[in-house]
Design a protein around this motif. Sequence first.
Motif, short mmCIF file in Angstrom:
data_model
loop_
_atom_site.label_atom_id
_atom_site.label_comp_id
_atom_site.label_asym_id
_atom_site.label_seq_id
_atom_site.Cartn_x
_atom_site.Cartn_y
_atom_site.Cartn_z
N ASP A 331 -3.92 -9.12 -29.21
CA ASP A 331 -3.10 -9.86 -28.24
C ASP A 331 -3.78 -11.17 -27.83
OD1 ASP A 331 -0.95 -10.28 -26.68
OD2 ASP A 331 -1.32 -8.66 -25.24
N PRO A 332 -4.07 -12.05 -28.80
CA PRO A 332 -4.96 -13.20 -28.55
C PRO A 332 -4.40 -14.22 -27.57
CG PRO A 332 -3.92 -13.43 -30.69
CD PRO A 332 -3.56 -12.07 -30.20
N ASP A 333 -3.08 -14.27 -27.40
CA ASP A 333 -2.53 -15.30 -26.50
C ASP A 333 -2.45 -14.81 -25.06
OD1 ASP A 333 -2.28 -17.16 -28.53
OD2 ASP A 333 -0.37 -16.31 -29.19
N ARG A 334 -3.03 -13.63 -24.81
CA ARG A 334 -3.05 -13.10 -23.44
C ARG A 334 -4.41 -13.41 -22.81
NH1 ARG A 334 -2.41 -8.46 -19.90
NH2 ARG A 334 -4.14 -7.21 -20.61
N PHE A 335 -4.38 -13.94 -21.58
CA PHE A 335 -5.63 -14.18 -20.84
C PHE A 335 -6.03 -12.87 -20.18
CE2 PHE A 335 -7.71 -15.53 -16.79
CZ PHE A 335 -8.88 -15.99 -17.37
#
Length: 404
Positions: A331-335
């Motif tokens: 989930d790389p686009d989640r901070f």
Amino acid sequence: MTTTEAPDLLHRILDYSSRSDPYPLYAELRETPVALQEDGSYVISTYREIAGILHNPHLSSDVRNLSRPMPGAEERATPSFINLDPPEHDRLRRLAMRHFGPPHTPGLVSGMAPDLTNIVSSLIDDFAGKEQIDIVDDFAYPFPVTVICHLLGVPREDEPRFRVWVNAIIDSINYDPKTDPKEKLDNGVQATKDLRQYLGGLLEQRHGHPGDDLLTRFANDDGPDGRMTDEEIISTANLLLIAGHETTVNLITNGMLTLLRHPQVLQRLRDEPDLVVPLVEELLRYEPPVHIIPWRAAYSDITVADTVIPKGSQIMLMLASGSRDPDRFGDPDRFDPDRQDNQHLGFGSGIHLCFGGPMARLETQIALTELVRRLEGPRLVADPPPYRPSPVLRGPIHLPIEQS
Ligand code: HEM
């Protein structure tokens, strides 16, 4: 695999209109991990390939090893160690590191915490009575500049002088294939000369009147590697002065922007200040200040993801794309400040791994902790905020916020 579509994609990434959100374009770029450009350079965008290159001894950071020299490279006097290869890189890095961290100066960074907190507190005190605060001009820029000036022995009041030169130097490394780089490069070359002359003047004074600063220590060190020459000290000071603030300002600003976009995380940081440690690591992955390393040259033909890159080719590493690669990070686009196994590329990797990482981390941890503790009901005035021109060192040029 290489495609002909990727060059256009790189132009779109470098275009200013993509500055506020280049991430969807990075995702497209990663479909071609090694992308040949019209000018013969190669763009690498996936985590595994970037990390491999950063650790590959057949790669050079010295732009004089490019078969097509980078414009302006010849005129730029002695390179600093960020643009040198072993053994010269290692010698100069060792000589500088002796005064900057373990094993010879182990307590330097941790010992700075009280001073850093004082600088941050006084900058926040100055917000009083202001209707709007610019996180960049009022805080994220003056803070690391004050710190690096003090450490190096550069008078803080000279900042307006060196700011002009540093801006011209940063501007000249902005990679923009669509514009004629001549004027920017000429300005950059002149600014480098002016900055070197200025630092040379300070060094000259240290020979006669030693102070308690890095310039003095560099000039008087007789360690196992011998002394740095004056030229080497000037190149190293030049590198530390620029690297020591141009990146940290963006990490602090990107950090505040990200927190304001994630109010639950901001509240959590207020309640659990220890969260700041993993939170800053996640920022270095999710909104890093350094998006691109534009300077690697192949010493010999190398093969990356089945593509042969010929000797002498210029290689651009898209660090920020690698840190959002779904093949490496879930989930790389989640901070997600609770993310485990967060080996981001924010500070690079390998022999050129950021020298100032521990200091930049501490500065940003203290800055964000104090900002969220002391600001009351902070709100973004504009989202997205205006960005600096650079696609390489990316961050907002201003971040206006209001308080309740
Ligand atoms: C958030 C802040 C920072 C970021 C994101 C950052 C990022 C980076 C990156 C990506 C590199 C690798 C460049 C390459 O491989 O070609 C690097 C190298 C370097 N950084 Fe930083 N940096 C930061 C702060 C600092 C500070 C505060 C200093 C100094 C006080 C510093 C000094 C250096 C130096 C000297 C190098 C060259 C290391 C070498 O070539 O061995 N950086 N940095």
